[in-house]
Design a protein around this motif. Structure first.
Motif, mmCIF file in Angstrom:
data_model
loop_
_atom_site.group_PDB
_atom_site.id
_atom_site.type_symbol
_atom_site.label_atom_id
_atom_site.label_comp_id
_atom_site.label_asym_id
_atom_site.label_seq_id
_atom_site.Cartn_x
_atom_site.Cartn_y
_atom_site.Cartn_z
ATOM 1 N N ARG A 9 -4.343 2.854 -36.579
ATOM 2 C CA ARG A 9 -4.345 2.070 -35.350
ATOM 3 C C ARG A 9 -4.709 2.933 -34.138
ATOM 4 O O ARG A 9 -5.105 2.403 -33.095
ATOM 5 C CB ARG A 9 -3.004 1.369 -35.141
ATOM 6 C CG ARG A 9 -1.829 2.295 -34.952
ATOM 7 C CD ARG A 9 -0.511 1.532 -34.835
ATOM 8 N NE ARG A 9 -0.153 0.865 -36.079
ATOM 9 C CZ ARG A 9 0.882 0.034 -36.204
ATOM 10 N NH1 ARG A 9 1.640 -0.246 -35.175
ATOM 11 N NH2 ARG A 9 1.158 -0.526 -37.371
ATOM 12 N N TRP A 25 -5.750 -6.105 -33.485
ATOM 13 C CA TRP A 25 -5.404 -6.104 -34.914
ATOM 14 C C TRP A 25 -4.306 -7.118 -35.210
ATOM 15 O O TRP A 25 -4.373 -7.859 -36.185
ATOM 16 C CB TRP A 25 -4.933 -4.712 -35.349
ATOM 17 C CG TRP A 25 -6.056 -3.741 -35.529
ATOM 18 C CD1 TRP A 25 -7.328 -3.863 -35.041
ATOM 19 C CD2 TRP A 25 -6.007 -2.506 -36.258
ATOM 20 N NE1 TRP A 25 -8.068 -2.773 -35.419
ATOM 21 C CE2 TRP A 25 -7.281 -1.928 -36.153
ATOM 22 C CE3 TRP A 25 -5.000 -1.842 -36.953
ATOM 23 C CZ2 TRP A 25 -7.586 -0.703 -36.747
ATOM 24 C CZ3 TRP A 25 -5.287 -0.631 -37.553
ATOM 25 C CH2 TRP A 25 -6.582 -0.059 -37.447
ATOM 26 N N TYR A 61 -2.058 -12.149 -37.387
ATOM 27 C CA TYR A 61 -1.013 -13.155 -37.165
ATOM 28 C C TYR A 61 -1.487 -14.280 -36.242
ATOM 29 O O TYR A 61 -2.029 -13.996 -35.171
ATOM 30 C CB TYR A 61 0.225 -12.509 -36.543
ATOM 31 C CG TYR A 61 0.952 -11.576 -37.470
ATOM 32 C CD1 TYR A 61 1.863 -12.066 -38.401
ATOM 33 C CD2 TYR A 61 0.715 -10.205 -37.439
ATOM 34 C CE1 TYR A 61 2.528 -11.218 -39.262
ATOM 35 C CE2 TYR A 61 1.373 -9.339 -38.303
ATOM 36 C CZ TYR A 61 2.293 -9.858 -39.213
ATOM 37 O OH TYR A 61 2.940 -9.011 -40.060
ATOM 38 N N PRO A 86 5.130 -4.485 -39.097
ATOM 39 C CA PRO A 86 3.848 -4.799 -39.735
ATOM 40 C C PRO A 86 2.961 -3.561 -39.842
ATOM 41 O O PRO A 86 3.006 -2.676 -38.990
ATOM 42 C CB PRO A 86 3.233 -5.831 -38.797
ATOM 43 C CG PRO A 86 3.892 -5.620 -37.491
ATOM 44 C CD PRO A 86 5.252 -5.071 -37.766
ATOM 45 N N ARG A 87 2.161 -3.498 -40.878
ATOM 46 C CA ARG A 87 1.255 -2.360 -41.042
ATOM 47 C C ARG A 87 -0.200 -2.742 -40.868
ATOM 48 O O ARG A 87 -1.056 -1.883 -40.820
ATOM 49 C CB ARG A 87 1.513 -1.688 -42.396
ATOM 50 C CG ARG A 87 2.864 -0.961 -42.386
ATOM 51 C CD ARG A 87 3.114 -0.216 -43.675
ATOM 52 N NE ARG A 87 3.393 -1.144 -44.744
ATOM 53 C CZ ARG A 87 3.154 -0.885 -46.038
ATOM 54 N NH1 ARG A 87 2.627 0.251 -46.385
ATOM 55 N NH2 ARG A 87 3.445 -1.771 -46.944
ATOM 56 N N LEU A 88 -0.477 -4.027 -40.862
ATOM 57 C CA LEU A 88 -1.799 -4.525 -40.454
ATOM 58 C C LEU A 88 -2.946 -4.086 -41.366
ATOM 59 O O LEU A 88 -4.035 -3.751 -40.902
ATOM 60 C CB LEU A 88 -2.082 -4.127 -38.990
ATOM 61 C CG LEU A 88 -0.969 -4.461 -37.992
ATOM 62 C CD1 LEU A 88 -1.224 -3.831 -36.635
ATOM 63 C CD2 LEU A 88 -0.798 -5.977 -37.836
ATOM 64 N N GLU A 91 -4.910 -5.734 -43.304
ATOM 65 C CA GLU A 91 -6.136 -6.532 -43.300
ATOM 66 C C GLU A 91 -7.036 -6.139 -42.139
ATOM 67 O O GLU A 91 -8.252 -6.255 -42.232
ATOM 68 C CB GLU A 91 -5.782 -8.019 -43.239
ATOM 69 C CG GLU A 91 -5.204 -8.489 -44.561
ATOM 70 C CD GLU A 91 -4.252 -9.638 -44.394
ATOM 71 O OE1 GLU A 91 -3.438 -9.585 -43.446
ATOM 72 O OE2 GLU A 91 -4.305 -10.555 -45.218
ATOM 73 N N ALA A 92 -6.417 -5.668 -41.051
ATOM 74 C CA ALA A 92 -7.226 -5.233 -39.908
ATOM 75 C C ALA A 92 -7.773 -3.823 -40.117
ATOM 76 O O ALA A 92 -8.938 -3.545 -39.828
ATOM 77 C CB ALA A 92 -6.389 -5.288 -38.638
ATOM 78 N N LEU A 93 -6.968 -2.921 -40.661
ATOM 79 C CA LEU A 93 -7.432 -1.538 -40.760
ATOM 80 C C LEU A 93 -8.496 -1.355 -41.844
ATOM 81 O O LEU A 93 -9.191 -0.339 -41.877
ATOM 82 C CB LEU A 93 -6.261 -0.564 -40.935
ATOM 83 C CG LEU A 93 -5.377 -0.638 -42.183
ATOM 84 C CD1 LEU A 93 -5.996 0.099 -43.355
ATOM 85 C CD2 LEU A 93 -4.002 -0.059 -41.861
ATOM 86 N N ARG A 135 1.616 -7.361 -45.101
ATOM 87 C CA ARG A 135 1.605 -7.062 -43.673
ATOM 88 C C ARG A 135 2.894 -6.429 -43.289
ATOM 89 O O ARG A 135 3.055 -5.956 -42.175
ATOM 90 C CB ARG A 135 1.440 -8.341 -42.904
ATOM 91 C CG ARG A 135 0.226 -9.026 -43.358
ATOM 92 C CD ARG A 135 0.046 -10.287 -42.628
ATOM 93 N NE ARG A 135 -1.211 -10.790 -43.049
ATOM 94 C CZ ARG A 135 -1.315 -11.798 -43.881
ATOM 95 N NH1 ARG A 135 -0.273 -12.437 -44.292
ATOM 96 N NH2 ARG A 135 -2.494 -12.164 -44.250
#
Lengths: 433, 264
Positions: B97, B105, B110, A40-42, A44-46, A13
């Motif tokens: 994003r 996100w 988190y 953070p690069r996130l 898991e979301a992207l 992350r």
């Protein structure tokens, strides 16, 4: 306080930059925090909603140093979700690919990043003025790891040949065969390198560790197996999340992993692997471990460089064995039909256990992703080590630059994600009132 | 002899792979060090010297306000500023994003999102400061990087090819995966630099060097649709490491709008 630069790694992350805060009261250490402030690069979301085939290419971008580890954990986890059984030939090639990454990463860390610490050098380039043969040999060892990655993966950073179900293509025989002499040289040179690092002047510092690593079926851990937690406990990978959990702390953009139920820190990486799996080293590496008198279990974090040296031998030895068996045959990729399901896998990145968990839908899209990189898992243990180290140092010296340098070197011995990390830790001192 | 140019390497939001390319140029590394002074390169040395620098190599995209300020300060310190890699030149994978809800996100990743400070955007370096030269790729080519450093050290503008990946496939003698297998391959609109490796490994190009100048993405996407590829696969193909590069972005959004329109 002068700026001492140390490095702290962080992966999924986050990735990259970190800092260390030592908090004092009346000259005594109150707390030590590893602060990871990498944005953070996130990932898991992207990843959500994307075709599952994208996972190996995209998760590779979490880390430029260990992209293969991300690709391997991703494909194994997704194959479990899809019910794909890979062939022994695909398995053999995946171990070979992993050897390339261990070689490239361990040779880099050993020679250019950590070794300078033992000789008060600022860089591997500076170290080369004093040890030209050793550093040149290290660069050559690293280079052959990269050549292996290029042959199998197309390129060394973010290889393109890995696919869910296998490989897009087998490597060409001519390129395969051409690597064998390099690896014969490498197996000898890696032993010389390991003997060299074993003679370094190691600080006298020992900690109790709970080691955790993949426990391969009768082999040194890479891609598969159960998970060993200390010497007497083994769990299936599918139960990982019952035994480990991620916690968020205010001072870090990296989540920290803890052991359940006690919420304690634990150790992953070369020391953990060799502490638990030494008997599975290949013969040359095992003999060398005995020859140099490597203690087992090893509790000195600075000696991780010796474990890394032994693993460099192990990786060259395994790679040479596989290369000599000849180019693989049969289909390079097992086909599959998308189906809804979940899968998880753990593999051994150069710096420790890497866990992935995915859920996919019946159209072949990713529904969720969970990625727990080695540095997140080591973070709590690194902080424990720093507290113990700084507390002890404060008894004998008030020189904060000395303590800061020692702390920086301690963090660096973990190889916390090489590129991002190791030379970039600012130490901040706070005197509590 | 004139003084060697002073080079700094800086990192923003990224994976570190592009600066690692410099260390991966094992055979050229010591030669490069003779031509230039690596004055500030945290990945390789603890000896971090202050500016000003002759050349700043910048990896990573801008995802926090703090980093935007750090970049502006670096620009003030650097005579030439060169971006290295897809994150720095087009925003990187984290630019996805732009098509998501960054707040959601962060909450998904988190447990305590309030601790996390990040912008809703991931922008390339050129949106913040003047960039003198852009080096493409995810990752960059170590060979191209050495070419750029050498040229700047000699005080001339680097010259790199900008043709499509297709031409390199022809040179390698790779059978076209679009023609032979109907694979969706971004090679015709992607800038060269990687060596055309993906088609040589029996898969389509996924555009890691970003769009070439005058790319005709629209015609290519139309052709892929005629070959039977749906937006569900083409949109993710255009939206990865150079998702925010204008040509790829435009085509992915056009596809998405057409798909939404068709569905309603």
């Amino acid at each position: 306080m002068s700026d001492e630069l140390v490095d702290v790694p962080i992966l999924t992350r986050v990735e990259g930059e970190g800092a260390l805060t030592l908090r004092l009261r009346d000259g005594k250490l109150v707390d030590a925090q590893l602060r990871i402030y990498e944005p953070p690069r996130l990932f898991e979301a992207l990843l959500r909603g994307r075709p599952l085939e994208d996972a190996p290419d995209i998760t590779a971008r979490i880390c430029g140093i260990c992209p293969v580890a991300y690709q391997m954990s991703a494909v194994h986890a997704l194959e479990m979700a899809l019910g794909v059984m890979i062939s022994p030939e695909i398995r053999r090639l995946r171990r070979l690919l992993y050897c390339g990454e261990w070689i490239e990463s361990h040779a880099l860390h050993t020679h250019l990043l950590q070794a300078p610490d033992f000789f008060d050098a600022a860089s591997g380039i500076e170290l080369a003025q004093r040890f030209p043969e050793e550093v040149t040999r290290g660069l050559q060892l690293k280079k052959f790891g990269n050549r292996l990655l290029e042959m199998l993966g197309g390129r060394a950073i973010h290889p393109i040949n890995v696919a869910v179900g296998g490989f897009h293509r087998w490597p060409p025989r001519a390129e395969w065969d051409a690597l064998i002499p390099s690896f014969e040289w490498g197996l000898e040179a890696a032993q010389a390198a390991a003997r060299w690092v074993a003679t370094f002047p190691f600080p006298d510092f020992e900690q109790d560790y709970e080691s955790v690593c993949v426990a391969g079926p009768g082999e040194y851990p890479f891609n598969e197996g159960d998970i060993a937690i200390g010497p007497s406990m083994t769990i299936p990978v599918a139960e990982y999340e019952q035994h480990f959990a991620e916690r968020q702390v205010a001072h870090s953009t990296a989540l920290q992993s803890v052991r359940l139920p006690a919420e304690t820190a634990y150790l992953v990486g070369p020391l953990a692997r060799i502490n638990l799996q030494r008997e599975h080293l290949r013969p040359v590496a095992r003999r060398l471990a005995d020859e140099i008198g490597f203690e087992n279990p090893c509790r000195n974090p600075y000696r991780a460089i010796v474990a890394r040296g032994l693993e460099l031998v192990q990786a060259y030895e395994e790679a040479l064995t596989i290369l000599r068996e000849g180019v693989p045959r049969g289909p390079s990729r097992i086909s599959y039909t998308p189906r809804a399901g979940q899968g998880c896998a753990a593999t051994e990145a150069p710096r420790g256990l890497l866990y992935h968990h995915y859920e996919v839908d019946d159209a072949g899209r990713l529904v969720s992703a969970r990625i727990i990189p080695p540095t997140s898992q080591n973070q709590g243990q690194i902080e424990n080590d720093l507290r113990a180290y700084a507390t002890r140092q404060l008894l004998t010296t008030t020189r904060r630059d000395v303590i800061a340098t020692g702390c920086e070197r301690l963090v660096r011995s973990y190889d916390p994600c090489i590129s991002c990390a190791t030379h970039f830790l600012k130490v901040r001192w706070e005197d509590a009132v | 002899m004139s003084q060697r140019p002073r080079v700094a390497v800086a990192k923003f939001t990224s994976c570190d792979g592009c600066q690692l390319s410099l260390l991966d140029a094992e055979d050229d590394l010591l030669a490069v060090c003779e031509r230039v002074e690596l004055a500030h390169f945290a990945e390789a040395s603890s000896d971090l010297q202050p500016g000003p620098y002759d050349v700043a190599l910048v990896e990573g995209s801008i995802t926090t306000e703090h980093d935007a300020e750090r970049l502006r300060e670096l620009r003030r310190q650097a005579r030439y500023l060169v971006t290295i890699g897809a994150c720095a030149t087009s925003g990187g994978i984290q630019a996805l994003r732009a098509w998501g809800d960054v707040g959601e996100w962060v909450e998904a990743v988190y447990p305590t999102p309030a601790f996390i400070d990040t912008l809703a955007t991931s922008t390339p370096i050129a949106e913040h400061v003047l960039v003198d030269f852009e080096l493409r790729g995810c990752p960059i080519s170590a060979k191209q990087l050495v070419t750029v450093i050498t040229a700047l050290a000699e005080g001339r503008r680097p010259k790199l090819p900008s043709h499509s990946v297709c031409l390199d496939c022809k040179r390698r003698g790779t059978v076209c995966v679009v023609v032979a297998q109907g694979t969706a391959c971004l090679g015709p609109v992607t800038q060269t630099g990687c060596g055309a490796i993906c088609p040589a490994y029996n898969r389509g190009c996924y555009g890691c060097y970003g769009p070439m100048p005058q790319a005709n993405g629209r015609r290519l996407v139309d052709q892929f649709q005629r070959l039977g590829h749906g937006a569900d696969r083409l949109v993710p193909l255009l939206r990865n490491f150079n998702a925010a590069a204008p040509d790829f972005r435009r085509e992915s959004e056009r596809l998405e709008q057409a798909a939404d329109g068709g569905a309603s």
